[in-house]
Design a protein around this motif. Structure first.
Motif, PDB file in Angstrom:
ATOM      1  N   GLU A 144       0.852  -1.190   0.000  1.00 16.21           N
ATOM      2  CA  GLU A 144       0.000   0.000   0.000  1.00 16.21           C
ATOM      3  C   GLU A 144       0.890   1.244   0.000  1.00 16.21           C
ATOM      4  O   GLU A 144       1.603   1.476   0.974  1.00 16.21           O
ATOM      5  CB  GLU A 144      -0.910   0.016   1.236  1.00 16.21           C
ATOM      6  CG  GLU A 144      -1.975  -1.061   1.243  1.00 16.21           C
ATOM      7  CD  GLU A 144      -3.108  -0.787   0.268  1.00 16.21           C
ATOM      8  OE1 GLU A 144      -3.114   0.328  -0.340  1.00 16.21           O
ATOM      9  OE2 GLU A 144      -3.964  -1.655   0.096  1.00 16.21           O
ATOM     10  N   PRO A 145       0.888   2.074  -1.049  1.00 15.72           N
ATOM     11  CA  PRO A 145       0.151   1.877  -2.304  1.00 15.72           C
ATOM     12  C   PRO A 145       0.785   0.784  -3.153  1.00 15.72           C
ATOM     13  O   PRO A 145       1.937   0.425  -2.935  1.00 15.72           O
ATOM     14  CB  PRO A 145       0.282   3.241  -2.987  1.00 15.72           C
ATOM     15  CG  PRO A 145       1.594   3.769  -2.486  1.00 15.72           C
ATOM     16  CD  PRO A 145       1.696   3.310  -1.059  1.00 15.72           C
ATOM     17  N   GLU A 146       0.032   0.260  -4.111  1.00 14.72           N
ATOM     18  CA  GLU A 146       0.546  -0.796  -4.961  1.00 14.72           C
ATOM     19  C   GLU A 146       1.723  -0.290  -5.787  1.00 14.72           C
ATOM     20  O   GLU A 146       1.711   0.832  -6.287  1.00 14.72           O
ATOM     21  CB  GLU A 146      -0.553  -1.323  -5.882  1.00 14.72           C
ATOM     22  CG  GLU A 146      -1.643  -2.079  -5.133  1.00 14.72           C
ATOM     23  CD  GLU A 146      -2.655  -2.697  -6.070  1.00 14.72           C
ATOM     24  OE1 GLU A 146      -2.605  -2.371  -7.282  1.00 14.72           O
ATOM     25  OE2 GLU A 146      -3.484  -3.494  -5.619  1.00 14.72           O
ATOM     26  N   THR A 147       2.755  -1.127  -5.897  1.00 15.01           N
ATOM     27  CA  THR A 147       3.971  -0.754  -6.617  1.00 15.01           C
ATOM     28  C   THR A 147       4.276  -1.793  -7.671  1.00 15.01           C
ATOM     29  O   THR A 147       4.583  -2.939  -7.355  1.00 15.01           O
ATOM     30  CB  THR A 147       5.170  -0.654  -5.654  1.00 15.01           C
ATOM     31  OG1 THR A 147       4.857   0.261  -4.596  1.00 15.01           O
ATOM     32  CG2 THR A 147       6.411  -0.175  -6.387  1.00 15.01           C
ATOM     33  N   GLN A 148       4.175  -1.410  -8.942  1.00 14.59           N
ATOM     34  CA  GLN A 148       4.496  -2.345 -10.013  1.00 14.59           C
ATOM     35  C   GLN A 148       5.987  -2.639 -10.021  1.00 14.59           C
ATOM     36  O   GLN A 148       6.816  -1.772  -9.745  1.00 14.59           O
ATOM     37  CB  GLN A 148       4.080  -1.772 -11.371  1.00 14.59           C
ATOM     38  CG  GLN A 148       2.619  -1.993 -11.696  1.00 14.59           C
ATOM     39  CD  GLN A 148       2.293  -1.639 -13.136  1.00 14.59           C
ATOM     40  OE1 GLN A 148       1.300  -0.986 -13.387  1.00 14.59           O
ATOM     41  NE2 GLN A 148       3.098  -2.088 -14.074  1.00 14.59           N
ATOM     42  N   ILE A 149       6.331  -3.883 -10.329  1.00 12.45           N
ATOM     43  CA  ILE A 149       7.734  -4.258 -10.358  1.00 12.45           C
ATOM     44  C   ILE A 149       8.427  -3.657 -11.573  1.00 12.45           C
ATOM     45  O   ILE A 149       7.829  -3.495 -12.634  1.00 12.45           O
ATOM     46  CB  ILE A 149       7.905  -5.795 -10.370  1.00 12.45           C
ATOM     47  CG1 ILE A 149       7.201  -6.406 -11.589  1.00 12.45           C
ATOM     48  CG2 ILE A 149       7.389  -6.409  -9.098  1.00 12.45           C
ATOM     49  CD1 ILE A 149       7.431  -7.890 -11.752  1.00 12.45           C
ATOM     50  N   ASP A 150       9.697  -3.288 -11.379  1.00 10.60           N
ATOM     51  CA  ASP A 150      10.544  -2.845 -12.484  1.00 10.60           C
ATOM     52  C   ASP A 150      11.994  -3.124 -12.101  1.00 10.60           C
ATOM     53  O   ASP A 150      12.283  -3.623 -11.014  1.00 10.60           O
ATOM     54  CB  ASP A 150      10.317  -1.370 -12.832  1.00 10.60           C
ATOM     55  CG  ASP A 150      10.607  -0.432 -11.670  1.00 10.60           C
ATOM     56  OD1 ASP A 150      11.633  -0.640 -10.970  1.00 10.60           O
ATOM     57  OD2 ASP A 150       9.839   0.515 -11.449  1.00 10.60           O
ATOM     58  N   GLY A 151      12.900  -2.793 -12.989  1.00 12.36           N
ATOM     59  CA  GLY A 151      14.299  -3.104 -12.758  1.00 12.36           C
ATOM     60  C   GLY A 151      14.922  -2.378 -11.586  1.00 12.36           C
ATOM     61  O   GLY A 151      15.988  -2.773 -11.105  1.00 12.36           O
ATOM     62  N   SER A 152      14.271  -1.329 -11.080  1.00 17.33           N
ATOM     63  CA  SER A 152      14.847  -0.564  -9.975  1.00 17.33           C
ATOM     64  C   SER A 152      14.379  -1.035  -8.611  1.00 17.33           C
ATOM     65  O   SER A 152      15.011  -0.729  -7.597  1.00 17.33           O
ATOM     66  CB  SER A 152      14.497   0.924 -10.134  1.00 17.33           C
ATOM     67  OG  SER A 152      13.093   1.131  -9.991  1.00 17.33           O
ATOM     68  N   ASN A 153      13.268  -1.775  -8.545  1.00 10.48           N
ATOM     69  CA  ASN A 153      12.741  -2.177  -7.244  1.00 10.48           C
ATOM     70  C   ASN A 153      12.587  -3.686  -7.084  1.00 10.48           C
ATOM     71  O   ASN A 153      12.091  -4.154  -6.063  1.00 10.48           O
ATOM     72  CB  ASN A 153      11.394  -1.494  -6.975  1.00 10.48           C
ATOM     73  CG  ASN A 153      10.321  -1.879  -7.993  1.00 10.48           C
ATOM     74  OD1 ASN A 153      10.372  -2.918  -8.634  1.00 10.48           O
ATOM     75  ND2 ASN A 153       9.318  -1.012  -8.150  1.00 10.48           N
ATOM     76  N   PHE A 154      13.035  -4.451  -8.098  1.00  7.91           N
ATOM     77  CA  PHE A 154      12.857  -5.900  -8.073  1.00  7.91           C
ATOM     78  C   PHE A 154      14.143  -6.557  -8.546  1.00  7.91           C
ATOM     79  O   PHE A 154      14.902  -5.983  -9.326  1.00  7.91           O
ATOM     80  CB  PHE A 154      11.683  -6.290  -8.984  1.00  7.91           C
ATOM     81  CG  PHE A 154      11.223  -7.710  -8.832  1.00  7.91           C
ATOM     82  CD1 PHE A 154      10.813  -8.204  -7.603  1.00  7.91           C
ATOM     83  CD2 PHE A 154      11.180  -8.564  -9.933  1.00  7.91           C
ATOM     84  CE1 PHE A 154      10.378  -9.521  -7.467  1.00  7.91           C
ATOM     85  CE2 PHE A 154      10.744  -9.870  -9.812  1.00  7.91           C
ATOM     86  CZ  PHE A 154      10.342 -10.347  -8.572  1.00  7.91           C
TER      87      PHE A 154
END
Length: 214
Positions: A179-189
């Motif tokens: 919360e809030p929803e966070t889509q995955i990307d190369g910087s956070n996954f």
């Protein structure tokens, strides 16, 4: 974005997942027992039968966890959980992966009930490819160096572009979208988006479970 159920609906969904998982696990155990012959065996043959049994059980576990969604939710349980700026599997201690205890998720409880209560150790790895085509490995759960008679099972998990990170802020053992929803990307996954097309696929992860008798 990931749809979230609430209240009774979510509880019923998790109950159904648990029933389905239990049925699949029971099937895998029955199959594993059938593989083990009830006749005098040499030491090497007996060892091979044990490996076959453990592999079949691990395959059943991965299938059940994938079908219920528990496996994907654990794979996405990634972020800066303790506020130190380092990204890791949430709830992990000392490392970016779980070592002191099983993952605090449905998948972790399945691992414990399937192997931990039976004196079988397990390591769980996640393999994925980078945008450059290199293969990398991320540890998820680690219990030590496997023995020479270890068995392995694998399962592919496809992540899509709209996948989001998960957390367990209420510590109820059920991972939920942040919360809030966070889509995955190369910087956070840990895994990069390797699909440059409009297919909607983010990456395909190969989950490996390695098990051996302690």
């Amino acid at each position: 974005m990931v749809n979230r159920e609430c209240g009774t609906d979510r509880g019923q969904a998790h109950t159904l997942e648990a029933v389905l998982s239990a049925m699949i696990l029971l099937t895998s155990v029955i199959f594993a027992l059938q593989v083990t012959a009830v006749t005098p065996l040499s030491a090497s043959t007996s060892s091979q039968h044990i490996e076959n049994q453990q592999q079949a059980t691990a395959e059943g576990l991965l299938t059940a966890a994938a079908d219920s969604g528990a496996l994907e939710r654990t794979l996405l349980l990634w972020g800066d959980g303790d506020g130190d700026g380092d990204r890791e599997f949430r709830g992990a201690t000392n490392e970016a992966y779980y070592t002191g205890g099983y993952p605090p998720t449905e998948f972790g409880r399945m691992l414990r009930s399937t192997f931990g209560d039976r004196g079988v150790a397990a390591n769980v790895y996640v393999r994925y490819h980078t945008a450059a085509g290199d293969e990398r490995r991320q540890r998820l759960f680690y219990q030590g160096e496997p023995s020479d008679n270890a068995a392995m099972a694998t399962h592919l998990v496809t992540l899509y572009d709209d996948a989001v990170l998960y957390d367990d802020e209420d510590d109820d053992g059920v991972a939920e979208p942040t919360e809030p929803e966070t889509q995955i990307d190369g910087s956070n996954f840990y895994a990069e988006n390797v699909d440059g097309t409009d297919s909607g696929v983010y990456s395909v992860l190969r989950v490996e479970v390695v098990v051996w008798r302690m």
